[in-house]
Design an enzyme around this catalytic site. Structure first.
Site, PDB file in Angstrom:
ATOM      1  N   HIS A 176       0.841  -1.194   0.000  1.00 25.01           N
ATOM      2  CA  HIS A 176       0.000   0.000   0.000  1.00 25.01           C
ATOM      3  C   HIS A 176       0.878   1.248   0.000  1.00 25.01           C
ATOM      4  O   HIS A 176       1.954   1.277   0.595  1.00 25.01           O
ATOM      5  CB  HIS A 176      -0.898  -0.019   1.241  1.00 25.01           C
ATOM      6  CG  HIS A 176      -1.949   1.052   1.231  1.00 25.01           C
ATOM      7  ND1 HIS A 176      -1.816   2.213   1.953  1.00 25.01           N
ATOM      8  CD2 HIS A 176      -3.142   1.127   0.590  1.00 25.01           C
ATOM      9  CE1 HIS A 176      -2.891   2.964   1.763  1.00 25.01           C
ATOM     10  NE2 HIS A 176      -3.703   2.329   0.945  1.00 25.01           N
ATOM     11  N   SER A 379      -7.722 -14.730  -3.286  1.00 23.67           N
ATOM     12  CA  SER A 379      -8.085 -13.332  -3.473  1.00 23.67           C
ATOM     13  C   SER A 379      -9.499 -13.168  -4.024  1.00 23.67           C
ATOM     14  O   SER A 379     -10.033 -14.064  -4.678  1.00 23.67           O
ATOM     15  CB  SER A 379      -7.088 -12.660  -4.428  1.00 23.67           C
ATOM     16  OG  SER A 379      -7.462 -11.329  -4.706  1.00 23.67           O
TER      17      SER A 379
END
Length: 461
Positions: A176, A379
């Site tokens: 991130h 995911s």
């Protein structure tokens, strides 16, 4: 006359279309557009009421704007595919009466303060739930409800920096964006680690860089659900890489950024467990992503023995300051407590299974249509070739990176929504590419996921 998109007064530029299929609206001249823009500015101005009669009129005007904005939000939520937020939020209306109170969870959640309007008992209950999820006993953990994943990352890396002041921050290129920001804020040396095509941290590169800096401790950010590809770093391999590189337990600190998948992977049997039984120091999990709280929030958990490094007693608030924020949102803990009680482990597990199933459905139909796409096994993020039309991207609110875009299949995403998206994408893609071949994305997402003519033939053979 020149064609123009319909004015959307709720967008920042006033021109974001509220309905992709009603774009063919004509605006006659530039003067008319300027007049419309000026009117929109006046609609959103903060106006001081001059007298009681004007105040009543102003209240009606404000109610009208808020009602229109609610309609706008409803429409945009129906096409929200690219961002990791769960928009199934209607059950929170039961808590709307709490908005009449100014609730502030100032200071340490485990300590009272002299501010009586707080939700710390709810906050501690939420923390206990997450501590159980992450395998740490009540008397061994400390934590708090944050304003989101970035604040949790700020706190986790701060713990590592305080424990290992000379440590180097290691984080993958798929981490991130807050990680590099944190390194700048804390003035930490930072090594960016390469990633595999899946988005997972490349531990060979990690080892190379650890060996180059053997004289300094390591602060490792392990990502559980990377921002763009939804990849999960291999915690066990990271730990083994540290050991193989000669780092003992007191020479490294591991923070887990689990903002995206911290409420997904714990419910998957086939995944290596992420738990405080392993040598991690902290974890940050978002509450507004998979859980679907209607305001940005999250949870930070760390080991209780570490918190004394930053905790300070503040006399005039009659409590300890041990969080990144001083005053903290007192509403978000009770919202999290509420939804955890509604769903429980069983309900969240069902949400995870549904999202995984829908993500595989989307990936299957993209592949069937000859569109380059990828989906990591654990995911709910489906990556595919970037659409060629910016208005299409804006309508479906897709996130894009280079030649790729992605859809994050959250609990609010239905098969019907995915079918609408697939129909729209496949129909318009034929217009964008025409007789041209689609781009090669082998370098971005791996040869096995690329549907360009060269690699598609290799798959067939």
């Amino acid at each position: 006359m020149a064609p123009h998109f319909p004015v959307n007064k709720f967008s920042t530029n006033g021109q974001e279309p509220s309905d992709y299929d009603r774009q063919a609206v004509m605006i006659t001249n530039q003067i008319g557009m300027e007049e419309k823009s000026q009117q929109l500015d006046e609609d959103f101005a903060v106006v001081e009421p001059k007298d009681e009669e004007c105040a009543v009129e102003r209240l009606h005007h404000l109610t009208k704007i808020v009602t229109e904005f609610q309609d706008h939000l409803r429409e945009r939520a129906s096409n929200q595919l690219g961002h990791p937020g769960n928009h199934n939020c209607s059950h929170y209306l039961a808590l709307s009466t709490l908005l009449q109170y100014n609730i502030n969870n100032v200071g340490d959640p485990f300590k009272e303060s002299n501010y009586g309007l707080h939700t710390k008992k709810f906050e501690v209950s939420v923390l206990d739930w997450f501590a159980q999820l992450w395998g740490i006993d009540k008397d061994e953990y400390w934590g708090y409800v944050t304003n989101g994943g970035t604040e949790g990352n700020l706190h986790g890396i701060l713990m590592g920096r305080e424990l290992l002041p000379n440590g180097i921050l290691y984080t993958s290129q798929e981490s991130h964006y807050s990680m590099l920001k944190i390194a700048r804020m804390y003035r930490m040396d930072c090594e960016t680690i390469a990633s595999l095509a899946t988005g997972e941290m490349d531990c060979n590169d990690l080892q190379d860089k650890l060996l180059m800096n053997k004289d300094r401790p390591a602060i490792i950010n392990v990502t559980i659900g990377t921002t763009f590809k939804g990849a999960v770093d291999d915690l066990d391999l990271v730990v083994q890489t540290l050991i193989d590189s000669g780092f003992s337990d007191n020479q490294f600190y591991i923070h887990c950024d689990a903002a995206m998948s911290g409420l997904v992977v714990p419910f998957l049997k086939q995944v290596t467990k992420f738990t405080f039984k392993k040598p991690i120091g902290s974890v940050s999990i978002s509450g507004h992503k998979f859980l679907g709280c209607p305001m940005p929030c999250g949870v930070l958990l760390t080991r209780r023995k570490y918190i004394k490094l930053i905790s300070r007693n503040i006399e005039y608030i009659a409590t300890c300051d041990s969080t990144i924020a001083g005053s903290r949102n007192g509403h978000s803990p009770i919202f999290m407590w509420y939804v955890l009680n509604i769903k429980g482990w069983k309900g969240l597990k069902q949400d995870v299974e549904k999202c995984l199933k829908n993500a595989r459905y989307l990936r299957h139909h993209l592949k069937k249509a000859g569109i380059s796409s990828m989906l990591n096994e654990t995911s709910v993020t489906v990556v595919f070739e970037r659409p060629q039309d910016s208005e299409f991207i804006r309508h479906w609110q897709l996130q894009c990176l280079g030649s790729m875009a992605h859809v994050v299949v959250m609990p609010h995403v239905t098969i019907e929504m995915l079918d609408r998206f697939l129909y729209d994408l496949i129909r318009k893609r034929n217009i964008w590419h025409g007789t041209l071949h689609p781009p090669c994305l082998a370098e971005d997402m791996g040869i096995c996921n690329c549907a360009c003519p060269v690699h598609a033939r290799k798959h067939m053979n």
